[in-house]
Scaffold this motif. Sequence first.
Motif, PDB file in Angstrom:
ATOM      1  N   SER A  19      -1.589   3.020  -9.673  1.00  0.00           N
ATOM      2  CA  SER A  19      -1.121   1.724  -9.163  1.00  0.00           C
ATOM      3  C   SER A  19      -0.049   1.894  -8.106  1.00  0.00           C
ATOM      4  O   SER A  19      -0.005   1.142  -7.119  1.00  0.00           O
ATOM      5  CB  SER A  19      -0.591   0.870 -10.330  1.00  0.00           C
ATOM      6  OG  SER A  19      -1.607   0.614 -11.263  1.00  0.00           O
ATOM      7  N   ASP A  20       0.832   2.865  -8.286  1.00  0.00           N
ATOM      8  CA  ASP A  20       1.905   3.105  -7.326  1.00  0.00           C
ATOM      9  C   ASP A  20       1.329   3.504  -5.969  1.00  0.00           C
ATOM     10  O   ASP A  20       1.792   3.054  -4.912  1.00  0.00           O
ATOM     11  CB  ASP A  20       2.831   4.203  -7.857  1.00  0.00           C
ATOM     12  CG  ASP A  20       4.160   4.258  -7.101  1.00  0.00           C
ATOM     13  OD1 ASP A  20       4.567   3.212  -6.546  1.00  0.00           O
ATOM     14  OD2 ASP A  20       4.787   5.323  -7.073  1.00  0.00           O
ATOM     15  N   VAL A  21       0.301   4.346  -5.981  1.00  0.00           N
ATOM     16  CA  VAL A  21      -0.328   4.802  -4.735  1.00  0.00           C
ATOM     17  C   VAL A  21      -0.900   3.629  -3.951  1.00  0.00           C
ATOM     18  O   VAL A  21      -0.656   3.480  -2.748  1.00  0.00           O
ATOM     19  CB  VAL A  21      -1.443   5.827  -5.047  1.00  0.00           C
ATOM     20  CG1 VAL A  21      -2.316   6.063  -3.820  1.00  0.00           C
ATOM     21  CG2 VAL A  21      -0.838   7.141  -5.515  1.00  0.00           C
ATOM     22  N   ILE A  22      -1.661   2.778  -4.621  1.00  0.00           N
ATOM     23  CA  ILE A  22      -2.352   1.695  -3.920  1.00  0.00           C
ATOM     24  C   ILE A  22      -1.393   0.571  -3.539  1.00  0.00           C
ATOM     25  O   ILE A  22      -1.555  -0.086  -2.503  1.00  0.00           O
ATOM     26  CB  ILE A  22      -3.514   1.149  -4.786  1.00  0.00           C
ATOM     27  CG1 ILE A  22      -4.568   0.454  -3.907  1.00  0.00           C
ATOM     28  CG2 ILE A  22      -3.031   0.217  -5.864  1.00  0.00           C
ATOM     29  CD1 ILE A  22      -5.452   1.402  -3.177  1.00  0.00           C
ATOM     30  N   THR A  23      -0.350   0.343  -4.360  1.00  0.00           N
ATOM     31  CA  THR A  23       0.583  -0.752  -4.085  1.00  0.00           C
ATOM     32  C   THR A  23       1.423  -0.470  -2.853  1.00  0.00           C
ATOM     33  O   THR A  23       1.533  -1.305  -1.947  1.00  0.00           O
ATOM     34  CB  THR A  23       1.503  -0.985  -5.298  1.00  0.00           C
ATOM     35  OG1 THR A  23       0.710  -1.345  -6.422  1.00  0.00           O
ATOM     36  CG2 THR A  23       2.487  -2.108  -5.010  1.00  0.00           C
ATOM     37  N   THR A  24       2.041   0.698  -2.796  1.00  0.00           N
ATOM     38  CA  THR A  24       2.927   1.013  -1.673  1.00  0.00           C
ATOM     39  C   THR A  24       2.163   1.442  -0.430  1.00  0.00           C
ATOM     40  O   THR A  24       2.684   1.343   0.678  1.00  0.00           O
ATOM     41  CB  THR A  24       3.920   2.119  -2.064  1.00  0.00           C
ATOM     42  OG1 THR A  24       3.200   3.276  -2.503  1.00  0.00           O
ATOM     43  CG2 THR A  24       4.839   1.659  -3.170  1.00  0.00           C
ATOM     44  N   GLY A  25       0.912   1.905  -0.607  1.00  0.00           N
ATOM     45  CA  GLY A  25       0.182   2.422   0.540  1.00  0.00           C
ATOM     46  C   GLY A  25      -0.778   1.462   1.199  1.00  0.00           C
ATOM     47  O   GLY A  25      -1.022   1.570   2.403  1.00  0.00           O
TER      48      GLY A  25
ATOM     49  N   THR B 205       4.428   5.472   5.338  1.00  0.00           N
ATOM     50  CA  THR B 205       5.681   5.251   4.614  1.00  0.00           C
ATOM     51  C   THR B 205       5.432   5.133   3.116  1.00  0.00           C
ATOM     52  O   THR B 205       6.120   5.741   2.298  1.00  0.00           O
ATOM     53  CB  THR B 205       6.375   3.974   5.127  1.00  0.00           C
ATOM     54  OG1 THR B 205       6.663   4.115   6.521  1.00  0.00           O
ATOM     55  CG2 THR B 205       7.679   3.731   4.379  1.00  0.00           C
ATOM     56  N   GLY B 206       4.433   4.336   2.761  1.00  0.00           N
ATOM     57  CA  GLY B 206       4.101   4.162   1.351  1.00  0.00           C
ATOM     58  C   GLY B 206       3.654   5.452   0.698  1.00  0.00           C
ATOM     59  O   GLY B 206       4.038   5.755  -0.441  1.00  0.00           O
TER      60      GLY B 206
ATOM     61  N   MET C 154       7.785  -1.373  -1.791  1.00  0.00           N
ATOM     62  CA  MET C 154       7.116  -2.467  -1.103  1.00  0.00           C
ATOM     63  C   MET C 154       7.919  -2.939   0.104  1.00  0.00           C
ATOM     64  O   MET C 154       7.360  -3.261   1.153  1.00  0.00           O
ATOM     65  CB  MET C 154       6.907  -3.635  -2.073  1.00  0.00           C
ATOM     66  CG  MET C 154       5.863  -3.379  -3.149  1.00  0.00           C
ATOM     67  SD  MET C 154       4.221  -3.107  -2.456  1.00  0.00           S
ATOM     68  CE  MET C 154       3.965  -4.656  -1.601  1.00  0.00           C
ATOM     69  N   GLY C 155       9.254  -2.972  -0.039  1.00  0.00           N
ATOM     70  CA  GLY C 155      10.108  -3.385   1.064  1.00  0.00           C
ATOM     71  C   GLY C 155      10.003  -2.447   2.251  1.00  0.00           C
ATOM     72  O   GLY C 155       9.902  -2.883   3.407  1.00  0.00           O
ATOM     73  N   LEU C 156      10.011  -1.140   1.991  1.00  0.00           N
ATOM     74  CA  LEU C 156       9.887  -0.154   3.069  1.00  0.00           C
ATOM     75  C   LEU C 156       8.518  -0.235   3.732  1.00  0.00           C
ATOM     76  O   LEU C 156       8.395  -0.117   4.955  1.00  0.00           O
ATOM     77  CB  LEU C 156      10.126   1.251   2.517  1.00  0.00           C
ATOM     78  CG  LEU C 156      11.567   1.579   2.099  1.00  0.00           C
ATOM     79  CD1 LEU C 156      11.629   2.951   1.424  1.00  0.00           C
ATOM     80  CD2 LEU C 156      12.503   1.536   3.303  1.00  0.00           C
ATOM     81  N   SER C 157       7.481  -0.446   2.922  1.00  0.00           N
ATOM     82  CA  SER C 157       6.135  -0.566   3.466  1.00  0.00           C
ATOM     83  C   SER C 157       6.015  -1.791   4.369  1.00  0.00           C
ATOM     84  O   SER C 157       5.439  -1.720   5.466  1.00  0.00           O
ATOM     85  CB  SER C 157       5.129  -0.665   2.315  1.00  0.00           C
ATOM     86  OG  SER C 157       3.811  -0.802   2.796  1.00  0.00           O
ATOM     87  N   LEU C 158       6.585  -2.919   3.932  1.00  0.00           N
ATOM     88  CA  LEU C 158       6.551  -4.144   4.736  1.00  0.00           C
ATOM     89  C   LEU C 158       7.384  -3.998   6.000  1.00  0.00           C
ATOM     90  O   LEU C 158       6.976  -4.435   7.090  1.00  0.00           O
ATOM     91  CB  LEU C 158       7.073  -5.314   3.900  1.00  0.00           C
ATOM     92  CG  LEU C 158       7.052  -6.695   4.563  1.00  0.00           C
ATOM     93  CD1 LEU C 158       5.630  -7.088   4.945  1.00  0.00           C
ATOM     94  CD2 LEU C 158       7.653  -7.746   3.633  1.00  0.00           C
ATOM     95  N   LEU C 159       8.552  -3.357   5.882  1.00  0.00           N
ATOM     96  CA  LEU C 159       9.409  -3.137   7.054  1.00  0.00           C
ATOM     97  C   LEU C 159       8.700  -2.267   8.083  1.00  0.00           C
ATOM     98  O   LEU C 159       8.730  -2.569   9.288  1.00  0.00           O
ATOM     99  CB  LEU C 159      10.714  -2.482   6.607  1.00  0.00           C
ATOM    100  CG  LEU C 159      11.717  -2.163   7.731  1.00  0.00           C
ATOM    101  CD1 LEU C 159      12.201  -3.449   8.402  1.00  0.00           C
ATOM    102  CD2 LEU C 159      12.904  -1.373   7.159  1.00  0.00           C
ATOM    103  N   ALA C 160       8.070  -1.199   7.629  1.00  0.00           N
ATOM    104  CA  ALA C 160       7.363  -0.306   8.552  1.00  0.00           C
ATOM    105  C   ALA C 160       6.216  -1.038   9.243  1.00  0.00           C
ATOM    106  O   ALA C 160       5.966  -0.831  10.440  1.00  0.00           O
ATOM    107  CB  ALA C 160       6.832   0.908   7.785  1.00  0.00           C
ATOM    108  N   TYR C 161       5.525  -1.903   8.506  1.00  0.00           N
ATOM    109  CA  TYR C 161       4.429  -2.670   9.096  1.00  0.00           C
ATOM    110  C   TYR C 161       4.955  -3.609  10.181  1.00  0.00           C
ATOM    111  O   TYR C 161       4.378  -3.700  11.277  1.00  0.00           O
ATOM    112  CB  TYR C 161       3.724  -3.470   8.002  1.00  0.00           C
ATOM    113  CG  TYR C 161       2.523  -4.256   8.481  1.00  0.00           C
ATOM    114  CD1 TYR C 161       1.292  -3.635   8.652  1.00  0.00           C
ATOM    115  CD2 TYR C 161       2.611  -5.624   8.747  1.00  0.00           C
ATOM    116  CE1 TYR C 161       0.182  -4.348   9.083  1.00  0.00           C
ATOM    117  CE2 TYR C 161       1.508  -6.344   9.170  1.00  0.00           C
ATOM    118  CZ  TYR C 161       0.292  -5.701   9.344  1.00  0.00           C
ATOM    119  OH  TYR C 161      -0.803  -6.423   9.783  1.00  0.00           O
ATOM    120  N   GLY C 162       6.050  -4.306   9.867  1.00  0.00           N
ATOM    121  CA  GLY C 162       6.600  -5.247  10.830  1.00  0.00           C
ATOM    122  C   GLY C 162       7.151  -4.562  12.070  1.00  0.00           C
ATOM    123  O   GLY C 162       6.861  -4.968  13.208  1.00  0.00           O
TER     124      GLY C 162
END
Length: 482
Positions: free
Chosen positions: A378-384, A409-410, A442-450
């Motif tokens: 779950s951690d792999v798919i959630t953050t990635g 990042t994820g 999740m925050g880092l993944s969203l920040l990197a996307y933005g």
Amino acid sequence: MKTLSFIALIAYFAILIVAVLREKKNHTVEDFFFAGRSLPFWALSITFIASWWGAGSALSTADLAYEDGMGAFWYYGMPVLVATFFMFLLSPSIRKLPFYTQGEMMEARYSKLVSKFVAFFIFLFMTFSAASQMVGVGNFFGQYLDLSYEVAVLVGTGIVILYSMFGGFRGVVFTDVIQFMLLLFSALTVFIVAWKMGGGWEGIQEASLIMNKENYGNFFVGWKKYISYVLTFAMAWTIQANVWQRISATRNVKDARKMTGMSFLLYIPLYAIVVLTGMVALAMYREMPKGGVILAIVKDHLSPALAAVVFVGISAAIMSTMDSLINTGAMTLTMDLLERKERAALRMSRISTAVVSAIALVVAMRVRSILDVTWIASDVITTGVFVPLLMGFFWRRGNTTGALSSMVTGFLFTAVHLAVSLGLPLDLPWELHSTTQILMGMGLSLLAYGVGSLCTAPEYEKADAFMKLAKGEGGTRWTDKK
């Protein structure tokens, strides 16, 4: 009891194989992985339920309810309901897209490179999730039939591999319907017997007072302990490829809505039954029985014949989840990572089924905890994957660079925590498997996307075309496109 149970398991296996072999043969990849989009919504709803009603639902939840009471519903039940609700909302857009896999969707929305990254993450998730069910079948078969863990895993997994390779998705759905009926009978039988032997709600209240378990019947107290699992599992399962596969396999958008809505409603009583079974067991056993609550009730309070049927039913719960995960992992490997053409893809589908099963077996032999393996997956798919996949439906400005930045990042964030959990001596500013870890990832993944999207050129033409398809405006079937 053990002899009858073993005979029942062999008979059950024979019935599954005969049923699968009598099914219509698969002539195309669409047949093998989507049953030609010909199945009714209720059958897909049952296989949807079966795909999430596995070892964790049947065994772990009851054990947690024995310890924590009604709050244990938050461990598996709440993430499933949250994810299914989001699936209900997303199902029209998913079904309208003229693509069957998430990899194809991400290639249309971003690029082929993003598609490969997404497919790799999904492949890992499905393989590790299948491994968690192998752990469950190994523990359950081993304890019940007095087999070694290794032999038990091989027996349970072997059954699933054989009928999955012969039947494909249609075979999985057909066997899932049979397995669900057995599961429902078994869950109700164990619950009724336990409720009677434990004295019902009065027995639960009396036992919780004797054992000094405060708030044992309080549903809401569970969120504090299990919120990290709710967040991680709910986000991971919202984008779980085997559920999207079932949505894509529906006949039309209306059936997609019916399928997810029916599943949501049925999950509530199913998880409630398991939780209440674990709670009433507190009045029957003063300490956690060896092998878990469900196994103890079956062994101690059912006749040999009835115990054999329930044994097969619980086994069906585990195997019905395993077959779904293996089938979707094989689909991802065949269609997204290897990109096989029609004839080669049909041959490769069976090979991919064996490959996914073999890798999952290795994981299950080394990591023998359902919770640990499920968390890793779950951690792999959630953050990635969660951020670029869902944002691709809603944020027009999101682009390929943003998606790649988010996934890298994820992946790095997950890899660090996986290394620590395996023994790497690193000091982290938060605990493993904590809410802080999930929110930070999740925050880092969203920040990197933005940041990645806003700092590079937009891809409006590609984004607009994808969002138009998600609204059902144009597009062709997957088979036509190929």
